[in-house]
Scaffold this motif. Sequence first.
Motif, PDB file in Angstrom:
ATOM      1  N   LEU A 165      -3.717  -5.243   4.256  1.00 52.97           N
ATOM      2  CA  LEU A 165      -3.481  -3.922   4.195  1.00 52.97           C
ATOM      3  C   LEU A 165      -3.877  -3.530   2.554  1.00 52.97           C
ATOM      4  N   GLY A 166      -3.742  -4.416   1.719  1.00 51.24           N
ATOM      5  CA  GLY A 166      -4.113  -4.199   0.207  1.00 51.24           C
ATOM      6  C   GLY A 166      -5.724  -3.700   0.173  1.00 51.24           C
ATOM      7  N   LEU A 167      -6.348  -4.772   0.680  1.00 50.41           N
ATOM      8  CA  LEU A 167      -8.036  -4.359   0.717  1.00 50.41           C
ATOM      9  C   LEU A 167      -8.085  -3.267   1.440  1.00 50.41           C
ATOM     10  N   ALA A 168      -7.605  -2.930   2.557  1.00 53.02           N
ATOM     11  CA  ALA A 168      -8.031  -1.655   3.396  1.00 53.02           C
ATOM     12  C   ALA A 168      -7.341  -0.470   2.535  1.00 53.02           C
ATOM     13  N   TYR A 169      -6.276  -0.549   1.850  1.00 52.94           N
ATOM     14  CA  TYR A 169      -5.723   0.525   0.943  1.00 52.94           C
ATOM     15  C   TYR A 169      -7.049   0.834  -0.158  1.00 52.94           C
ATOM     16  N   MET A 170      -7.481  -0.461  -1.042  1.00 52.88           N
ATOM     17  CA  MET A 170      -8.692  -0.012  -1.834  1.00 52.88           C
ATOM     18  C   MET A 170      -9.449   0.528  -1.336  1.00 52.88           C
ATOM     19  N   GLN A 171     -10.236   0.141  -0.124  1.00 56.22           N
ATOM     20  CA  GLN A 171     -11.105   0.741   0.513  1.00 56.22           C
ATOM     21  C   GLN A 171     -11.022   2.029   0.696  1.00 56.22           C
ATOM     22  N   ARG A 172      -9.862   2.490   1.109  1.00 53.99           N
ATOM     23  CA  ARG A 172      -9.493   4.147   1.486  1.00 53.99           C
ATOM     24  C   ARG A 172      -9.497   4.777   0.062  1.00 53.99           C
ATOM     25  N   ALA A 173      -9.063   4.255  -0.905  1.00 57.10           N
ATOM     26  CA  ALA A 173      -8.613   4.724  -2.215  1.00 57.10           C
ATOM     27  C   ALA A 173      -9.959   5.093  -2.783  1.00 57.10           C
ATOM     28  N   VAL A 174     -10.892   4.200  -2.815  1.00 56.31           N
ATOM     29  CA  VAL A 174     -12.371   4.212  -3.411  1.00 56.31           C
ATOM     30  C   VAL A 174     -13.025   5.419  -2.734  1.00 56.31           C
ATOM     31  N   ALA A 175     -13.018   5.384  -1.261  1.00 57.46           N
ATOM     32  CA  ALA A 175     -13.742   6.297  -0.482  1.00 57.46           C
ATOM     33  C   ALA A 175     -12.999   7.684  -0.369  1.00 57.46           C
ATOM     34  N   ASP A 176     -11.915   7.697  -0.648  1.00 55.53           N
ATOM     35  CA  ASP A 176     -11.366   9.229  -0.186  1.00 55.53           C
ATOM     36  C   ASP A 176     -10.428  10.005  -1.310  1.00 55.53           C
ATOM     37  N   SER A 177     -10.036   9.096  -2.366  1.00 58.78           N
ATOM     38  CA  SER A 177      -9.201   9.815  -3.452  1.00 58.78           C
ATOM     39  C   SER A 177      -9.663  10.990  -3.934  1.00 58.78           C
ATOM     40  N   GLN A 178     -11.042  10.758  -4.529  1.00 58.94           N
ATOM     41  CA  GLN A 178     -11.544  12.150  -5.202  1.00 58.94           C
ATOM     42  C   GLN A 178     -11.940  13.142  -4.015  1.00 58.94           C
ATOM     43  N   ALA A 179     -12.479  12.772  -2.869  1.00 54.82           N
ATOM     44  CA  ALA A 179     -13.292  13.448  -1.701  1.00 54.82           C
ATOM     45  C   ALA A 179     -12.283  14.204  -0.839  1.00 54.82           C
ATOM     46  N   LYS A 180     -11.045  13.508  -0.519  1.00 52.01           N
ATOM     47  CA  LYS A 180     -10.200  14.127   0.730  1.00 52.01           C
ATOM     48  C   LYS A 180      -8.660  14.127  -0.006  1.00 52.01           C
ATOM     49  N   TRP A 181      -8.028  13.327  -0.770  1.00 48.56           N
ATOM     50  CA  TRP A 181      -6.819  13.511  -1.088  1.00 48.56           C
ATOM     51  C   TRP A 181      -6.613  14.862  -1.971  1.00 48.56           C
ATOM     52  N   LYS A 182      -5.297  15.436  -1.697  1.00 49.03           N
ATOM     53  CA  LYS A 182      -5.135  16.830  -2.294  1.00 49.03           C
ATOM     54  C   LYS A 182      -4.144  16.526  -3.632  1.00 49.03           C
ATOM     55  N   SER A 183      -4.471  17.305  -4.650  1.00 47.82           N
ATOM     56  CA  SER A 183      -3.512  17.064  -5.939  1.00 47.82           C
ATOM     57  C   SER A 183      -2.140  17.121  -5.581  1.00 47.82           C
ATOM     58  N   GLY A 184      -1.333  16.297  -6.050  1.00 49.77           N
ATOM     59  CA  GLY A 184       0.088  16.702  -5.986  1.00 49.77           C
ATOM     60  C   GLY A 184       0.587  15.733  -4.673  1.00 49.77           C
ATOM     61  N   ALA A 185      -0.334  15.073  -4.011  1.00 45.52           N
ATOM     62  CA  ALA A 185      -0.103  14.381  -2.648  1.00 45.52           C
ATOM     63  C   ALA A 185       0.403  12.885  -3.065  1.00 45.52           C
ATOM     64  N   GLY A 186       0.082  12.503  -4.288  1.00 44.05           N
ATOM     65  CA  GLY A 186       0.575  11.175  -4.537  1.00 44.05           C
ATOM     66  C   GLY A 186      -0.601  10.106  -3.875  1.00 44.05           C
ATOM     67  N   THR A 187      -0.468   9.011  -4.142  1.00 45.11           N
ATOM     68  CA  THR A 187      -1.703   8.032  -4.173  1.00 45.11           C
ATOM     69  C   THR A 187      -1.470   7.305  -2.671  1.00 45.11           C
ATOM     70  N   ARG A 188      -0.559   7.461  -1.795  1.00 41.70           N
ATOM     71  CA  ARG A 188      -0.381   7.149  -0.647  1.00 41.70           C
ATOM     72  C   ARG A 188       0.014   5.538  -0.695  1.00 41.70           C
ATOM     73  N   ILE A 189       0.612   5.203  -1.703  1.00 44.21           N
ATOM     74  CA  ILE A 189       1.351   4.073  -1.726  1.00 44.21           C
ATOM     75  C   ILE A 189       2.510   3.943  -1.723  1.00 44.21           C
ATOM     76  N   ASP A 190       3.309   3.073  -1.036  1.00 45.59           N
ATOM     77  CA  ASP A 190       4.758   3.049  -0.804  1.00 45.59           C
ATOM     78  C   ASP A 190       5.331   1.884  -1.808  1.00 45.59           C
ATOM     79  N   LYS A 191       6.478   2.473  -2.468  1.00 45.09           N
ATOM     80  CA  LYS A 191       7.240   1.563  -2.983  1.00 45.09           C
ATOM     81  C   LYS A 191       7.807   0.385  -2.497  1.00 45.09           C
ATOM     82  N   ASN A 192       7.456  -0.851  -3.140  1.00 48.31           N
ATOM     83  CA  ASN A 192       8.000  -2.213  -2.487  1.00 48.31           C
ATOM     84  C   ASN A 192       9.517  -2.176  -2.482  1.00 48.31           C
ATOM     85  N   THR A 193      10.122  -2.170  -1.278  1.00 47.90           N
ATOM     86  CA  THR A 193      11.664  -2.027  -1.305  1.00 47.90           C
ATOM     87  C   THR A 193      12.066  -3.259  -1.449  1.00 47.90           C
TER      88      THR A 193
END
Length: 420
Positions: free
Chosen positions: A49-77
Amino acid sequence: MLSLLARKADKTLPGALIGSERGLPAKDKVLPATAIYGANASGKTNFILGLAYMQRAVADSQAKWKSGAGTRIDKNTSSEKEYGFFEVLIYLDGVKYRYGFRASSFFFEEEWLYSYPLGREQMLFVRKSQRDDEVVETTLETGPKVSGEKRDHESSLRRTRENSLFLSSAAQDNQPECIAIQRWFSTKLITSIKLNVSSLDETFTSALAYNCPNFKDLLVPLLRAADPCIKDIVVQREGDQSGEDSDQFSRENVQKHKVKFVISGSNGDVEMPFEKQSRGIKRLYTISAGLITALKFGRIYVVDELETSMHPHVASQLLALFQNRSSNPKGAQLIFTTHETRLLNLHHLRRDQVWFCERSNSGESTLFSLLEFSPRKDENFEVGYLGGRYGAVPVAGIDPSWLRAINDDNLTITSETLDG
């Protein structure tokens, strides 16, 4: 940290090693496959999941994620840490790069890219962000060897939001090193698991079989390794009985296919729907697209529990495809988690290809190599692993209170409740 660099001291399976076909320096070789073992809930899936998250962050964080919406990472409970640390070391055209970032749930706190063109580390960029109340201040330091002008880097930084990566922003602005790293994530890395989805689906394989006629020439023989009675597959788009729809493949329409298996029998060929197949066949069909595209184009396929519902011989044959240069001429790599201990021998895996994942009482998971135990060549790795020599096995047994409860006549579950 998981490493796919081959250890020079290990001389087993020499034909499996990857070198010049991936543009590596002559002195370096990498492994075509690596297996991760561990108990249930040890953190193996989280690694993928960590590798999949890196992949999505590199591909989508600038192009698709909205400002103020966070990094889509959950705190480790289960841990006190409130951020995620992600880093990869990769070879591109013979040069090693180290890229990574640290992310809180709201913003990316740090991001870095280094290269090693002559074996020595040189910084390309380091981006740091700090939050003061609700304002995030970001700074960028670039090295003398990074391509482009400083004013261009500063322009990319201004467009980089608190929850997007500078690498993604700079790649959009045609910065060469950032483009190369982003292209690696988007084209070289295939992750078999979807974020926030616990299981795979067959849609990618169905879409390729429908839109690429020659793909079935590779898919059907792979399925026949598990069921020799499979003669062909028929893929239709729902509502299209002719099978001649020529719409270009897109990930938005991949869920609009029906799959039937043509099975040869004593009374001739019969068509059976995908839903009627065994779990093992469904699983093999599902991961086939990743396996085939990785081998065909020299990509890296990352799959969770490779052998699920499949016979061990089938799993070993899939692994062997990556370990053999005749079936893996492009230097594809397979990273997989597994519980199949029958792969733990030198016929299937070198000692430097075996890793273990173990979770501590604090909730943190650790990856470590079989090589840390200095195993002998003649050592039975399967027996050693199952016997607890390397750790990463379940240690808790059934609680004695369970035995008392199962024999308790006052248990609220009664036969009358079950029957009606």
